[in-house]
Design a protein around this motif. Sequence first.
Motif: not given
Length: 354
Positions: A54, A168, A172, A245, A248, A251, A348, A353
Amino acid sequence: MQPLFLLAGLVVLAAVIIDLLWTTLWVDGGSGPLSGRLTTGVWHGLRRATGDHPRALSLAGPIILALTLAMWIGLIWLGWTLLFAGGTAALVDSQTGDPATWAGRLYYVAYTMFTSGNGDYTPTSSVWELVSSFTTATGMAFVTLGVSYVLSVLGAVSEKRAFASDVTGLGERSEAFVRTSWTGGAAAADSEIDSRRPDGGRASEAQNPFSGLDLPLESLASQLSLLAEQHKSYPILHYYHSDQAAQASAVAVPILDDSLTLFRHGIPDEEQPNPTLIEDARTSVHRYLETLDTAFIDPAAEEPPAPELERLREEGIPTVSDEEFDAALEELSERRRKLLGVVRADAWEWPPAK
């Protein structure tokens, strides 16, 4: 005259100008032929070289953006240099009168592109003076356009990560998003009182157990619509990988869409949030998915894991039967495979996440 150099210079200039204008000004065009191949090549190369680490992939966006700008400047520089090499003594040393060497041509084109002053070399005729004027014009105009593009992309990256954080922050995974939105017993009590009214009507919007979701969902839909337009204008955004995450968008969008699926198909009609807001948000997701072709992202071969209704039932949230929900998911197979493709393209795993 050197026709081969003249032709090569014209071809290089035409290619880079088309690519630059295509990428920066054509909103629906995606990346240009050259920048698009550079983007995907660097991204896939970094993934293979780093093993999808990552932190390393978080450098992909800045590297691609810097290389794209360098490619545009370098090819414009090369194209004009080849063009001047095609003329018989197109440039001469202003002190000795000797024809310019390759180093001299590169030097002349560089200071002509970025300044309007005279240097150590001069054109030998009015034709080459005119060519020099075009060199200055293209240099200043296209370099400025390229830098403006870079600044626009960086602004869009910040908005992209803000959207992901907003999603998120509510959950999540899709089930957590729905559970966070559920007001539970208070709304249920109000609904019971409402059911005893003389008209026996349905509970008001204020008594809906998801009524508190209206404002956040409206905001997320608006943010995602803007994000979709930005991804269409700047496909490089798909390659701006966050090492967290929670920031992101690759995600966050699946989390939001699976949450909308739960609201629309997993919750009984009388308990669902505002249907207009749900459809508006689903339309925003659809617009986002339409940008995948410009970034060469393909749907996954299989469907991602389905949301778990049992997690909602544990919180006392009413749901439809598993069979009814599974039937609805079958109709959304293509949409969910595209979302899984987005997740995997950004290195991902399907939410939750990690």
